[in-house]
Design a protein around this motif. Structure first.
Motif, PDB file in Angstrom:
ATOM      1  N   VAL A 171     -50.288 -34.408  -3.576  1.00 26.50           N
ATOM      2  CA  VAL A 171     -51.445 -33.780  -4.223  1.00 26.50           C
ATOM      3  C   VAL A 171     -51.343 -33.947  -5.735  1.00 26.50           C
ATOM      4  CG1 VAL A 171     -52.612 -31.579  -4.667  1.00 26.50           C
ATOM      5  CG2 VAL A 171     -51.874 -32.151  -2.349  1.00 26.50           C
ATOM      6  N   VAL A 172     -50.167 -33.759  -6.283  1.00 26.25           N
ATOM      7  CA  VAL A 172     -49.969 -33.921  -7.732  1.00 26.25           C
ATOM      8  C   VAL A 172     -50.333 -35.340  -8.145  1.00 26.25           C
ATOM      9  CG1 VAL A 172     -48.276 -33.910  -9.618  1.00 26.25           C
ATOM     10  CG2 VAL A 172     -48.187 -32.137  -7.844  1.00 26.25           C
ATOM     11  N   ASP A 173     -49.875 -36.325  -7.381  1.00 33.79           N
ATOM     12  CA  ASP A 173     -50.180 -37.721  -7.702  1.00 33.79           C
ATOM     13  C   ASP A 173     -51.678 -37.991  -7.631  1.00 33.79           C
ATOM     14  OD1 ASP A 173     -47.479 -38.170  -8.054  1.00 33.79           O
ATOM     15  OD2 ASP A 173     -47.207 -39.167  -6.114  1.00 33.79           O
ATOM     16  N   LYS A 174     -52.338 -37.433  -6.629  1.00 34.36           N
ATOM     17  CA  LYS A 174     -53.794 -37.630  -6.484  1.00 34.36           C
ATOM     18  C   LYS A 174     -54.537 -36.962  -7.641  1.00 34.36           C
ATOM     19  CE  LYS A 174     -57.691 -38.439  -4.324  1.00 34.36           C
ATOM     20  NZ  LYS A 174     -58.277 -39.547  -3.773  1.00 34.36           N
ATOM     21  N   MET A 175     -54.095 -35.760  -8.018  1.00 35.87           N
ATOM     22  CA  MET A 175     -54.716 -35.077  -9.159  1.00 35.87           C
ATOM     23  C   MET A 175     -54.512 -35.893 -10.432  1.00 35.87           C
ATOM     24  SD  MET A 175     -53.755 -31.092  -8.465  1.00 35.87           S
ATOM     25  CE  MET A 175     -54.991 -30.313  -9.502  1.00 35.87           C
ATOM     26  N   LEU A 187     -57.847 -40.281 -17.116  1.00 41.67           N
ATOM     27  CA  LEU A 187     -58.422 -40.453 -18.459  1.00 41.67           C
ATOM     28  C   LEU A 187     -58.238 -39.210 -19.322  1.00 41.67           C
ATOM     29  CD1 LEU A 187     -61.688 -42.392 -17.606  1.00 41.67           C
ATOM     30  CD2 LEU A 187     -59.572 -43.282 -18.605  1.00 41.67           C
ATOM     31  N   VAL A 188     -58.438 -38.056 -18.744  1.00 39.42           N
ATOM     32  CA  VAL A 188     -58.259 -36.802 -19.486  1.00 39.42           C
ATOM     33  C   VAL A 188     -56.801 -36.646 -19.903  1.00 39.42           C
ATOM     34  CG1 VAL A 188     -58.317 -34.278 -19.286  1.00 39.42           C
ATOM     35  CG2 VAL A 188     -60.185 -35.644 -18.352  1.00 39.42           C
ATOM     36  N   LEU A 189     -55.896 -36.954 -18.981  1.00 38.44           N
ATOM     37  CA  LEU A 189     -54.475 -36.777 -19.255  1.00 38.44           C
ATOM     38  C   LEU A 189     -53.947 -37.780 -20.272  1.00 38.44           C
ATOM     39  CD1 LEU A 189     -53.238 -36.070 -15.623  1.00 38.44           C
ATOM     40  CD2 LEU A 189     -53.737 -34.402 -17.428  1.00 38.44           C
ATOM     41  N   SER A 190     -54.665 -38.883 -20.466  1.00 34.45           N
ATOM     42  CA  SER A 190     -54.214 -39.885 -21.428  1.00 34.45           C
ATOM     43  C   SER A 190     -54.469 -39.458 -22.873  1.00 34.45           C
ATOM     44  CB  SER A 190     -54.880 -41.232 -21.155  1.00 34.45           C
ATOM     45  OG  SER A 190     -56.265 -41.167 -21.426  1.00 34.45           O
ATOM     46  N   ASN A 191     -55.328 -38.460 -23.057  1.00 35.33           N
ATOM     47  CA  ASN A 191     -55.604 -37.922 -24.388  1.00 35.33           C
ATOM     48  C   ASN A 191     -54.713 -36.699 -24.597  1.00 35.33           C
ATOM     49  OD1 ASN A 191     -56.756 -36.034 -26.316  1.00 35.33           O
ATOM     50  ND2 ASN A 191     -58.526 -37.384 -26.393  1.00 35.33           N
ATOM     51  N   ARG A 192     -53.806 -36.771 -25.534  1.00 37.72           N
ATOM     52  CA  ARG A 192     -52.816 -35.698 -25.731  1.00 37.72           C
ATOM     53  C   ARG A 192     -53.472 -34.325 -25.873  1.00 37.72           C
ATOM     54  NH1 ARG A 192     -48.387 -33.221 -26.460  1.00 37.72           N
ATOM     55  NH2 ARG A 192     -47.581 -32.355 -28.368  1.00 37.72           N
TER      56      ARG A 192
END
Length: 105
Positions: free
Chosen positions: A19-23, A29-34
Motif C-alpha cells: 500500500v505504501v508503494d502504491k501511495m 509528483l507531489v512527493l518530488s516537491n520538497r
C-alpha cells in the motif's frame, strides 16, 4: 521508494508496504516537491486541502468536516515529534484510521 517506506514506517511500523508503494506511486509528483511532500500542521489551508482532496475526493469519505478535521488533528498529534510531517505518512495514517487502505490495493 525507500524514503517513502521509511517515512511511513516511522509512524506505522506494521504498515502494509504494498500500500505504501502504491501511495508513493500515486503521489509521485507531489512527493518530488520538497515543500509539497510535507504537511504543515499549523497551516489551516493545508489541512483543509488534506480534508477536501485526500479524505473526501480520494478516499470518498462523507463524514462531516468537523469529524474529518478531528481525525486530521489526531493524526497530526500522533506525529508531533518535532520533525516535519511527511505527507505520505499523514495520508497512510488517515487511510488506515478510516479503514480505507484498500483504495490503494
Amino acid at each position: 521508494m525507500t524514503d517513502a517506506r521509511e517515512s511511513v514506517l516511522a509512524y506505522a511500523p506494521e504498515a502494509d508496504l504494498d500500500v505504501v508503494d502504491k501511495m508513493a506511486a500515486t503521489y509521485r509528483l507531489v512527493l518530488s516537491n520538497r515543500d509539497a511532500a510535507l504537511v504543515s500542521a499549523s497551516d489551516p489551508e493545508e489541512l483543509k486541502t488534506v480534508r477536501e482532496n485526500f479524505l473526501k475526493k480520494k478516499l470518498g469519505l462523507g463524514e462531516s468536516d468537523d469529524a474529518l478535521d478531528q481525525a486530521i488533528t489526531e493524526v497530526m498529534t500522533t506525529m508531533k515529534d518535532g520533525k516535519p510531517n511527511p505527507r505520505l505518512a499523514v495520508y497512510y495514517l488517515l487511510a488506515e484510521k478510516f479503514g480505507k487502505l484498500d483504495v490503494f490495493k
